[in-house]
Design an enzyme around this catalytic site. Structure first.
Site, PDB file in Angstrom:
ATOM      1  N   ASP A  49       0.835  -1.202   0.000  1.00  0.00           N
ATOM      2  CA  ASP A  49       0.000   0.000   0.000  1.00  0.00           C
ATOM      3  C   ASP A  49       0.871   1.254   0.000  1.00  0.00           C
ATOM      4  O   ASP A  49       0.582   2.223  -0.702  1.00  0.00           O
ATOM      5  CB  ASP A  49      -0.917  -0.024   1.230  1.00  0.00           C
ATOM      6  CG  ASP A  49      -1.738   1.234   1.360  1.00  0.00           C
ATOM      7  OD1 ASP A  49      -2.589   1.490   0.481  1.00  0.00           O
ATOM      8  OD2 ASP A  49      -1.544   1.983   2.345  1.00  0.00           O
ATOM      9  N   GLU A 121      -1.864  -5.310  -3.698  1.00  0.00           N
ATOM     10  CA  GLU A 121      -0.894  -4.541  -2.924  1.00  0.00           C
ATOM     11  C   GLU A 121       0.230  -5.442  -2.409  1.00  0.00           C
ATOM     12  O   GLU A 121       1.397  -5.049  -2.391  1.00  0.00           O
ATOM     13  CB  GLU A 121      -1.593  -3.840  -1.764  1.00  0.00           C
ATOM     14  CG  GLU A 121      -2.517  -2.723  -2.215  1.00  0.00           C
ATOM     15  CD  GLU A 121      -3.293  -2.090  -1.079  1.00  0.00           C
ATOM     16  OE1 GLU A 121      -3.810  -0.974  -1.270  1.00  0.00           O
ATOM     17  OE2 GLU A 121      -3.388  -2.704   0.007  1.00  0.00           O
TER      18      GLU A 121
END
Length: 226
Positions: A49, A121
Protein backbone atom coordinates in the site's frame (compact mmCIF):
# COMPACT_ATOMS: atom_id res chain seq x y z
CA UNK A 1 11.88 -22.83 -4.36
CA UNK A 2 10.48 -23.20 -7.87
CA UNK A 3 7.21 -21.64 -8.97
CA UNK A 4 4.45 -23.80 -10.41
CA UNK A 5 3.66 -23.41 -14.10
CA UNK A 6 0.55 -21.40 -13.17
CA UNK A 7 2.51 -18.96 -11.01
CA UNK A 8 5.25 -18.73 -13.63
CA UNK A 9 2.64 -17.59 -16.15
CA UNK A 10 1.27 -15.11 -13.64
CA UNK A 11 4.78 -13.79 -12.99
CA UNK A 12 5.16 -13.28 -16.73
CA UNK A 13 1.94 -11.24 -16.77
CA UNK A 14 3.46 -9.06 -14.06
CA UNK A 15 6.56 -8.66 -16.22
CA UNK A 16 8.86 -9.78 -13.42
CA UNK A 17 10.85 -12.96 -12.83
CA UNK A 18 11.29 -13.52 -9.09
CA UNK A 19 14.70 -14.24 -7.60
CA UNK A 20 12.86 -15.14 -4.40
CA UNK A 21 9.71 -16.97 -5.56
CA UNK A 22 8.56 -17.45 -1.99
CA UNK A 23 7.68 -13.75 -1.89
CA UNK A 24 5.13 -14.19 -4.67
CA UNK A 25 3.66 -17.25 -2.98
CA UNK A 26 3.29 -15.31 0.26
CA UNK A 27 1.70 -12.37 -1.56
CA UNK A 28 -0.94 -14.68 -3.02
CA UNK A 29 -1.76 -16.47 0.25
CA UNK A 30 -4.97 -15.19 1.83
CA UNK A 31 -5.26 -15.43 5.65
CA UNK A 32 -7.95 -18.09 5.23
CA UNK A 33 -5.28 -20.38 3.72
CA UNK A 34 -2.47 -19.57 6.16
CA UNK A 35 -1.00 -21.98 8.70
CA UNK A 36 1.72 -21.89 11.38
CA UNK A 37 4.22 -22.93 8.71
CA UNK A 38 2.70 -20.77 5.95
CA UNK A 39 2.60 -16.96 6.07
CA UNK A 40 -0.33 -14.98 4.69
CA UNK A 41 -0.15 -11.76 2.69
CA UNK A 42 -1.23 -9.21 5.30
CA UNK A 43 2.22 -7.87 6.11
CA UNK A 44 3.07 -7.56 2.43
CA UNK A 45 -0.25 -5.82 1.84
CA UNK A 46 0.72 -3.20 4.44
CA UNK A 47 4.02 -2.53 2.66
CA UNK A 48 2.57 -2.65 -0.84
CA UNK A 49 0.00 0.00 0.00
CA UNK A 50 2.85 2.39 0.85
CA UNK A 51 4.87 1.51 -2.25
CA UNK A 52 1.82 2.05 -4.46
CA UNK A 53 1.15 5.39 -2.78
CA UNK A 54 4.70 6.61 -3.38
CA UNK A 55 4.66 5.51 -7.02
CA UNK A 56 1.37 7.29 -7.70
CA UNK A 57 2.34 10.44 -5.82
CA UNK A 58 5.54 10.68 -7.85
CA UNK A 59 3.74 9.94 -11.14
CA UNK A 60 1.15 12.66 -10.52
CA UNK A 61 3.79 15.25 -9.65
CA UNK A 62 5.65 14.47 -12.86
CA UNK A 63 2.47 14.51 -14.96
CA UNK A 64 1.31 17.92 -13.73
CA UNK A 65 4.08 20.13 -12.41
CA UNK A 66 1.70 23.05 -11.75
CA UNK A 67 -0.96 21.21 -9.74
CA UNK A 68 -1.54 22.18 -6.13
CA UNK A 69 -1.94 19.63 -3.35
CA UNK A 70 -5.69 20.13 -3.39
CA UNK A 71 -5.74 19.21 -7.08
CA UNK A 72 -3.47 16.20 -6.72
CA UNK A 73 -5.22 14.59 -3.75
CA UNK A 74 -8.43 13.47 -5.50
CA UNK A 75 -6.44 12.10 -8.44
CA UNK A 76 -4.21 10.20 -6.04
CA UNK A 77 -7.19 8.78 -4.17
CA UNK A 78 -8.75 7.59 -7.41
CA UNK A 79 -5.59 5.70 -8.38
CA UNK A 80 -4.85 3.97 -5.08
CA UNK A 81 -8.36 3.17 -3.88
CA UNK A 82 -9.48 -0.42 -3.48
CA UNK A 83 -11.56 -0.44 -6.64
CA UNK A 84 -8.58 0.53 -8.81
CA UNK A 85 -6.38 -2.15 -7.26
CA UNK A 86 -9.10 -4.76 -7.72
CA UNK A 87 -9.61 -3.77 -11.36
CA UNK A 88 -5.91 -4.19 -12.10
CA UNK A 89 -5.88 -7.52 -10.26
CA UNK A 90 -8.80 -8.73 -12.38
CA UNK A 91 -7.08 -7.70 -15.61
CA UNK A 92 -3.98 -9.74 -14.83
CA UNK A 93 -5.91 -12.77 -13.57
CA UNK A 94 -4.74 -12.50 -9.98
CA UNK A 95 -7.90 -14.13 -8.63
CA UNK A 96 -7.10 -17.31 -10.52
CA UNK A 97 -3.87 -17.82 -8.56
CA UNK A 98 -5.01 -16.70 -5.10
CA UNK A 99 -4.53 -19.31 -2.39
CA UNK A 100 -7.81 -19.35 -0.46
CA UNK A 101 -9.31 -21.40 2.32
CA UNK A 102 -12.31 -23.58 1.56
CA UNK A 103 -14.89 -21.16 2.97
CA UNK A 104 -13.55 -18.18 1.02
CA UNK A 105 -13.37 -20.22 -2.14
CA UNK A 106 -16.99 -21.35 -1.78
CA UNK A 107 -18.16 -17.77 -1.17
CA UNK A 108 -16.59 -16.50 -4.40
CA UNK A 109 -13.43 -15.11 -2.87
CA UNK A 110 -11.58 -15.09 -6.19
CA UNK A 111 -13.96 -12.37 -7.39
CA UNK A 112 -14.19 -10.30 -4.19
CA UNK A 113 -12.84 -6.79 -4.71
CA UNK A 114 -11.46 -6.55 -1.18
CA UNK A 115 -9.44 -9.75 -1.48
CA UNK A 116 -8.18 -8.86 -4.94
CA UNK A 117 -7.15 -5.36 -3.88
CA UNK A 118 -5.29 -6.64 -0.81
CA UNK A 119 -3.48 -9.27 -2.85
CA UNK A 120 -2.55 -6.73 -5.54
CA UNK A 121 -0.89 -4.54 -2.92
CA UNK A 122 0.89 -7.60 -1.52
CA UNK A 123 2.19 -8.48 -4.99
CA UNK A 124 3.55 -4.95 -5.37
CA UNK A 125 5.41 -5.39 -2.08
CA UNK A 126 6.74 -8.76 -3.21
CA UNK A 127 8.23 -7.22 -6.34
CA UNK A 128 9.64 -4.34 -4.29
CA UNK A 129 11.35 -6.69 -1.82
CA UNK A 130 12.58 -8.95 -4.62
CA UNK A 131 14.03 -6.32 -6.94
CA UNK A 132 13.81 -2.84 -5.42
CA UNK A 133 11.74 0.28 -5.86
CA UNK A 134 12.51 1.04 -9.50
CA UNK A 135 11.35 -2.39 -10.65
CA UNK A 136 8.20 -2.16 -8.54
CA UNK A 137 7.54 1.35 -9.86
CA UNK A 138 7.97 0.27 -13.48
CA UNK A 139 5.52 -2.61 -12.95
CA UNK A 140 2.92 -0.42 -11.26
CA UNK A 141 3.14 2.28 -13.93
CA UNK A 142 2.77 -0.34 -16.65
CA UNK A 143 -0.24 -2.01 -15.03
CA UNK A 144 -1.93 1.26 -14.03
CA UNK A 145 -0.91 3.12 -17.21
CA UNK A 146 -4.29 3.83 -18.79
CA UNK A 147 -5.77 4.73 -15.43
CA UNK A 148 -3.11 7.37 -14.82
CA UNK A 149 -3.83 8.89 -18.22
CA UNK A 150 -7.57 8.80 -17.57
CA UNK A 151 -7.41 10.44 -14.16
CA UNK A 152 -5.26 13.22 -15.61
CA UNK A 153 -7.77 13.75 -18.42
CA UNK A 154 -10.68 13.81 -15.97
CA UNK A 155 -8.82 16.21 -13.70
CA UNK A 156 -8.33 18.73 -16.50
CA UNK A 157 -12.07 19.31 -16.79
CA UNK A 158 -13.62 18.61 -13.42
CA UNK A 159 -16.18 21.40 -13.91
CA UNK A 160 -17.75 19.54 -16.82
CA UNK A 161 -17.78 16.29 -14.87
CA UNK A 162 -19.44 17.98 -11.88
CA UNK A 163 -22.05 19.61 -14.10
CA UNK A 164 -22.84 16.24 -15.69
CA UNK A 165 -23.14 14.68 -12.23
CA UNK A 166 -25.61 17.38 -11.19
CA UNK A 167 -27.67 17.17 -14.38
CA UNK A 168 -27.95 13.40 -14.09
CA UNK A 169 -29.65 13.94 -10.74
CA UNK A 170 -31.97 16.70 -11.87
CA UNK A 171 -29.97 19.48 -10.23
CA UNK A 172 -29.12 22.87 -11.78
CA UNK A 173 -25.49 23.42 -12.85
CA UNK A 174 -23.10 24.14 -9.95
CA UNK A 175 -22.26 27.72 -9.06
CA UNK A 176 -18.77 29.08 -8.45
CA UNK A 177 -18.30 31.95 -6.02
CA UNK A 178 -15.13 33.87 -5.28
CA UNK A 179 -14.97 33.89 -1.50
CA UNK A 180 -11.62 35.60 -1.11
CA UNK A 181 -8.71 37.12 -2.99
CA UNK A 182 -5.32 37.64 -1.40
CA UNK A 183 -1.83 38.65 -2.43
CA UNK A 184 -0.52 41.44 -4.65
CA UNK A 185 -2.10 42.32 -7.99
CA UNK A 186 0.71 40.67 -9.94
CA UNK A 187 0.35 37.39 -8.01
CA UNK A 188 -3.20 37.05 -6.66
CA UNK A 189 -4.48 33.96 -4.88
CA UNK A 190 -8.16 33.14 -5.31
CA UNK A 191 -10.42 31.01 -3.15
CA UNK A 192 -13.46 29.69 -4.98
CA UNK A 193 -16.43 27.77 -3.58
CA UNK A 194 -18.19 25.26 -5.82
CA UNK A 195 -21.78 24.79 -4.67
CA UNK A 196 -24.63 22.53 -5.73
CA UNK A 197 -28.32 23.28 -5.33
CA UNK A 198 -28.61 20.45 -2.79
CA UNK A 199 -26.28 22.30 -0.42
CA UNK A 200 -23.12 20.33 -1.09
CA UNK A 201 -20.05 22.53 -1.49
CA UNK A 202 -16.26 22.58 -1.43
CA UNK A 203 -13.72 25.36 -1.75
CA UNK A 204 -10.22 25.50 -3.20
CA UNK A 205 -7.41 28.03 -3.59
CA UNK A 206 -5.19 28.64 -6.62
CA UNK A 207 -3.30 31.33 -8.49
CA UNK A 208 -6.11 31.90 -11.01
CA UNK A 209 -9.88 31.79 -10.86
CA UNK A 210 -10.02 29.04 -13.47
CA UNK A 211 -7.59 26.82 -11.56
CA UNK A 212 -9.42 27.43 -8.30
CA UNK A 213 -12.78 26.60 -9.89
CA UNK A 214 -11.41 23.36 -11.34
CA UNK A 215 -9.82 22.44 -8.01
CA UNK A 216 -13.05 23.15 -6.13
CA UNK A 217 -15.03 21.07 -8.63
CA UNK A 218 -12.55 18.19 -8.26
CA UNK A 219 -12.73 18.34 -4.47
CA UNK A 220 -16.52 18.30 -4.53
CA UNK A 221 -16.62 15.46 -7.04
CA UNK A 222 -14.16 13.42 -4.98
CA UNK A 223 -16.41 13.71 -1.93
CA UNK A 224 -19.61 12.97 -3.85
CA UNK A 225 -18.12 9.91 -5.49
CA UNK A 226 -16.63 8.78 -2.18
Amino acid sequence: MKLSAELTRFSARLGHSFSRPELLVEALTHPSFSAPSRSDNQRLEFLGDRVLGLVMAEALLVADTAAAEGQLAPRFNALVRREACADVATEIGLGEVLKLGRSEMKSGGRRKAALLADAMEAVIAAVYLDAGFETARDMVLRLWGTRIDAVEADARDAKTALQEWAQARGLPPPSYTETSREGPDHAPVFTITARLDNGEEECATAGSKRQAEQAAARALLARLLG
